[in-house]
Scaffold this motif. Structure first.
Motif, PDB file in Angstrom:
ATOM      1  N   PRO A   1     -27.471  21.768 -33.132  1.00 50.56           N
ATOM      2  CA  PRO A   1     -26.749  20.871 -34.200  1.00 50.56           C
ATOM      3  C   PRO A   1     -24.978  20.113 -33.614  1.00 50.56           C
ATOM      4  O   PRO A   1     -25.227  18.121 -34.204  1.00 50.56           O
ATOM      5  CB  PRO A   1     -25.967  20.916 -35.677  1.00 50.56           C
ATOM      6  CG  PRO A   1     -27.607  22.506 -36.091  1.00 50.56           C
ATOM      7  CD  PRO A   1     -27.276  23.154 -34.898  1.00 50.56           C
ATOM      8  N   ALA A   2     -24.195  20.553 -32.552  1.00 54.40           N
ATOM      9  CA  ALA A   2     -23.297  19.687 -32.143  1.00 54.40           C
ATOM     10  C   ALA A   2     -23.663  19.439 -30.667  1.00 54.40           C
ATOM     11  O   ALA A   2     -22.360  18.918 -30.247  1.00 54.40           O
ATOM     12  CB  ALA A   2     -22.522  21.086 -32.208  1.00 54.40           C
TER      13      ALA A   2
ATOM     14  N   ALA B   1     -35.460  18.973 -33.050  1.00 51.26           N
ATOM     15  CA  ALA B   1     -34.155  17.589 -33.572  1.00 51.26           C
ATOM     16  C   ALA B   1     -32.374  17.891 -33.492  1.00 51.26           C
ATOM     17  O   ALA B   1     -32.058  17.102 -33.682  1.00 51.26           O
ATOM     18  CB  ALA B   1     -34.405  16.695 -34.520  1.00 51.26           C
TER      19      ALA B   1
ATOM     20  N   LYS C   1     -29.224  15.428 -27.864  1.00 47.29           N
ATOM     21  CA  LYS C   1     -29.442  14.422 -29.497  1.00 47.29           C
ATOM     22  C   LYS C   1     -30.023  13.024 -28.563  1.00 47.29           C
ATOM     23  O   LYS C   1     -30.285  12.210 -29.447  1.00 47.29           O
ATOM     24  CB  LYS C   1     -28.499  14.279 -30.384  1.00 47.29           C
ATOM     25  CG  LYS C   1     -28.659  15.738 -30.979  1.00 47.29           C
ATOM     26  CD  LYS C   1     -27.947  15.369 -32.535  1.00 47.29           C
ATOM     27  CE  LYS C   1     -27.819  16.864 -33.647  1.00 47.29           C
ATOM     28  NZ  LYS C   1     -26.854  16.638 -34.581  1.00 47.29           N
TER      29      LYS C   1
ATOM     30  N   LEU D   1     -31.343  19.428 -35.788  1.00 51.39           N
ATOM     31  CA  LEU D   1     -30.795  19.343 -37.429  1.00 51.39           C
ATOM     32  C   LEU D   1     -30.601  21.153 -37.820  1.00 51.39           C
ATOM     33  O   LEU D   1     -29.484  21.148 -39.121  1.00 51.39           O
ATOM     34  CB  LEU D   1     -31.853  19.021 -38.266  1.00 51.39           C
ATOM     35  CG  LEU D   1     -32.660  17.763 -37.970  1.00 51.39           C
ATOM     36  CD1 LEU D   1     -33.206  17.055 -39.088  1.00 51.39           C
ATOM     37  CD2 LEU D   1     -31.457  16.508 -37.310  1.00 51.39           C
ATOM     38  N   LEU D   2     -31.013  21.951 -37.787  1.00 52.31           N
ATOM     39  CA  LEU D   2     -30.964  22.833 -37.999  1.00 52.31           C
ATOM     40  C   LEU D   2     -30.431  24.534 -36.633  1.00 52.31           C
ATOM     41  O   LEU D   2     -31.686  24.107 -35.512  1.00 52.31           O
ATOM     42  CB  LEU D   2     -32.414  24.006 -38.297  1.00 52.31           C
ATOM     43  CG  LEU D   2     -32.802  23.408 -40.046  1.00 52.31           C
ATOM     44  CD1 LEU D   2     -33.989  24.227 -40.236  1.00 52.31           C
ATOM     45  CD2 LEU D   2     -31.372  24.037 -41.229  1.00 52.31           C
TER      46      LEU D   2
ATOM     47  N   LEU E   1     -35.650  10.368 -33.976  1.00 51.58           N
ATOM     48  CA  LEU E   1     -36.354  11.711 -34.868  1.00 51.58           C
ATOM     49  C   LEU E   1     -37.326  10.317 -36.040  1.00 51.58           C
ATOM     50  O   LEU E   1     -36.759   9.903 -36.220  1.00 51.58           O
ATOM     51  CB  LEU E   1     -35.457  12.070 -35.372  1.00 51.58           C
ATOM     52  CG  LEU E   1     -35.977  13.179 -37.333  1.00 51.58           C
ATOM     53  CD1 LEU E   1     -37.214  13.890 -36.693  1.00 51.58           C
ATOM     54  CD2 LEU E   1     -35.209  13.804 -37.460  1.00 51.58           C
TER      55      LEU E   1
END
Lengths: 393, 312
Positions: free
Chosen positions: B70-71, B51, B76, B53-54, B81
């Motif tokens: 993440p960026a 997702a 995304k 996030l990490l 999610l």
């Protein structure tokens, strides 16, 4: 690059929630206003303590004592306090003070003039009541000053005689010295505060506003930690928005809440307690600078805290410590390094800045307080960058 | 056909702990893929990397051709999610929650309003749409939690243990909703430690333990790993010797054991063969009073792969 649309969406939603849960009203407005009211009640009149009331002085002068004769005139010439001089019999002086027929009695002993003129020591008795006030202290100081002066003149005369001057020459020397040592008349200026001082009511409003700024601002950025706990942060982070947008939005919420609550508190303080802080422009600059500095500090707390509870406790402690150091409750009268450190806190700089604006100062006069805020911001930013993030731990 | 999600050698460490170790799998459009494993197996860390996030320490997750991070905003946009925690705002209504997340998903205003109504209908919250969610029951919150993930019709829906702590009625509603998603062509990544949910929902299942993907495949493919077959027990009386002899001749029957009042069979694909077995035994003179069928399940697979039960 910032995602302005996302930032606005998050900021407006956060503000809606903060307003909806009422806590921001309670801690940002109701509690500080209540405290200002209570403190105002408790400390009412403290600001007027320095103004002196009229006082009656009974003076006993030995007949024919030309040296002591000048004393009633000196006392009578003082404007503040307003001194009324009347004669008193030496044996009745103490009783007159005790039964409040006079406030102070000054008893000049027999032979006072002769003693002084021969260079001797003469004691003047000043009788004051047990609950001696500022007015009585002023009278005592005037009497002591008078005695010192005539003693000094007699010493000059004695020295001139010893040096072989004739009487006419001695009188001339004394007159010359008297002219040269002429002490200025006792004058006082009433009522004007200095440029960096607030009246009691304004000080209370400024102090409590500075203190509660920490709590109000906490509602914004600390909610970042709450989102991490509640599980909404992962969902926000999974959205197609720039990673920094979330914390920027939280910071913006803090800024808006901080500026709004400060503005309302200062305005309410002005209206309810008659506090005056000066022109709007300089005040606005000071408020924005202070809110930015405090927000940066609370932001730092959120980076260090593991839980929102930790963040709130830390924010409360920091707010109270800096608030007390900065004089949010009482003016700091200490000295030394701690006092200098206290001067560098945002609350102290904020209160000092409001003192400057209330005295008519403009933005350019706010250099000191603004420099403190900028320094605080800089330190907080450096620490924020240096401290590793808890994300992903 | 390109996979909607392709994970290649994902790895993530937390200090000395290897939370996810060389995990690879892919999910096609319309497919529901289950990550089945006990608590602490690495499921949530895996989906956190998927997702965005990490950041993985090694390997990568690719969604619709874009590597996730993440960026990486573009990747995304394809993800919906549904976190394990209730990721909703209690002071906002269901409609306000949906509108908030829809705006962050950059959905056009008019399309968003229409889609909100549809999602509210789907999760059964139309009647309570304007109530603050702090007044909702746990099940209602769970349904809204899923609805937010569905809102922008993502290519990949990630559900992290969505039925934890949910009452049976709400749980069934959630499972039915997830079943409908694959019909709509959405790829679904579903993590659970409930074997029954994985068996019911997932086209393919990855069994994960200690951060490693131990095995993956369809349910039947996984069952083959154990080497076990179905067991059928016929209880009754009459001519059990003749019944055993005739039943043993059926092609699906692997072995027959005879007890005084029962026959114990090992059978390939018991549901298909059961009718033949019962009729054959009856015809041979056995009066059947009870039939029991025991099939190996994913619990057996997990036990076989890890040496411990799934619920340990």
């Amino acid at each position: 690059m910032m995602d302005l649309s996302a930032i606005w969406t998050m900021t407006s939603s956060d503000l809606r929630q903060r307003l909806r849960d009422k806590s921001v009203f309670i801690f940002g407005l109701a509690v500080p206003l209540a405290l200002i009211t209570v403190f105002n009640f408790l400390f009412a009149g403290i600001g007027d303590a320095e103004s002196m009331g009229p006082i009656t002085v009974g003076v006993a002068i030995p007949d024919g004592d030309q040296v002591a004769d000048g004393l009633p005139g000196v006392l009578d010439g003082v404007d503040n306090p307003d001194i009324s001089v009347q004669d008193v019999v030496p044996t009745d002086a103490e009783a007159a003070v005790e039964d409040d027929s006079i406030d102070v009695a000054v008893v000049v002993p027999d032979g006072f003039g002769a003693t002084v003129l021969t260079g001797g020591q003469a004691d003047v008795e000043v009788i004051v009541p047990a609950d001696e006030g500022l007015e009585e202290q002023v009278v005592t100081a005037i009497v002591l000053g008078y005695v010192d002066r005539v003693t000094a003149l007699s010493t000059v005369a004695s020295a001139a005689s010893s040096a072989g001057f004739d009487e006419a020459a001695v009188q001339q020397v004394v007159a010359t010295v008297r002219q040269g040592t002429q002490s200025p008349g006792l004058t006082s200026v009433v009522g004007e505060t200095s440029d960096e001082q607030l009246g009691v009511e304004a000080y209370l409003v400024a102090g409590q506003t500075a203190l509660f700024m920490f709590f109000t601002i906490g509602f914004g950025v600390i909610s970042y930690v709450e989102e991490r706990e509640n599980g909404t942060l992962p969902r926000l982070q999974s959205m197609p928005i720039r990673p920094g947008s979330i914390i920027v939005a939280k910071t913006l919420v803090s800024f808006v809440l901080g500026v709004a609550s400060t503005t309302v508190l200062l305005t309410a303080g002005s209206m309810l307690f008659g506090a005056s802080f000066g022109r709007v422009g300089p005040i606005a600059v000071l408020v924005v600078a202070t809110v930015v500095a405090v927000t940066s500090l609370v932001l730092l707390v959120t980076k260090v805290a593991r839980t929102s509870e930790q963040a709130q406790i830390a924010n409360t402690i920091i707010g109270l410590v800096l608030g007390m150091l900065g004089g949010a409750f009482f003016p700091v009268t200490g000295s030394g390094w701690l006092a200098r450190l206290a001067d560098l806190t945002p609350p102290a700089a904020f209160i000092r800045g409001l003192g400057i604006t209330s005295g008519g100062g403009g933005v350019t006069d706010l250099g000191g307080p603004l420099l403190v805020m900028a320094g605080f911001l800089l330190v907080a930013i450096v620490a924020f960058v240096a401290i590793p993030s808890r994300e992903g731990q | 056909m390109d996979a909607v999600l392709s994970c290649e050698g994902l790895e993530r460490r937390f200090d000395d702990l290897i939370a996810v170790d060389d995990v690879s799998f892919a999910i096609q459009a319309g497919e529901t893929y289950g990550l089945l494993g006990p608590n602490g197996a690495g499921k949530t860390t895996t989906i956190s990397m998927v997702a965005g996030l990490l950041e993985p320490d090694a390997g990568r997750a690719v969604i619709m051709g874009t590597t996730v991070g993440p960026a990486v905003v573009e990747a995304k946009a394809h993800i919906g999610l549904v976190p394990q925690d209730l990721a909703i705002y209690p002071d906002l209504s269901a409609r306000e929650n949906l509108r908030f997340f829809g705006r962050l998903q950059r959905m056009p205003k008019e399309a968003l309003s229409a889609r909100i109504d549809t999602v509210l209908e789907t999760v059964g919250l139309t009647d309570r749409a304007d109530d603050q969610t702090k007044e909702y029951s746990g099940g209602m919150k769970r349904r809204l939690n899923i609805g937010i993930g569905l809102l922008h019709q993502p290519d990949l829906l990630i559900l992290d243990e969505p039925t934890v702590g949910v009452d049976p009625q709400s749980r069934n509603a959630i499972l039915e909703a997830v079943e409908a998603l694959s019909v709509e062509g959405m790829a679904v990544l579903y993590t659970t430690h409930y074997m029954e949910e994985a068996e019911r929902l997932c086209d393919r299942i990855g069994i994960i333990d200690n951060g490693r993907l131990q095995a993956e495949g369809t349910r039947d493919e996984l069952l083959l790993i154990t080497g076990e077959v179905d067991k059928v027990s016929l209880q009754g009386s009459g001519d059990l010797r003749a019944a055993a002899s005739d039943v043993a001749a059926l092609p699906a029957v692997v072995s027959v054991g005879r007890e005084p009042r029962s026959l114990d069979l090992t059978v390939r694909d018991a549901p298909s063969a059961l009718a033949d077995i019962v009729s054959t035994a009856s015809a041979a003179g056995m009066a059947i009073t009870d039939v029991e069928v025991a099939r190996p399940d994913l619990e057996s697979v997990f036990l076989h792969l890890t040496g411990r039960a799934l619920r340990d």
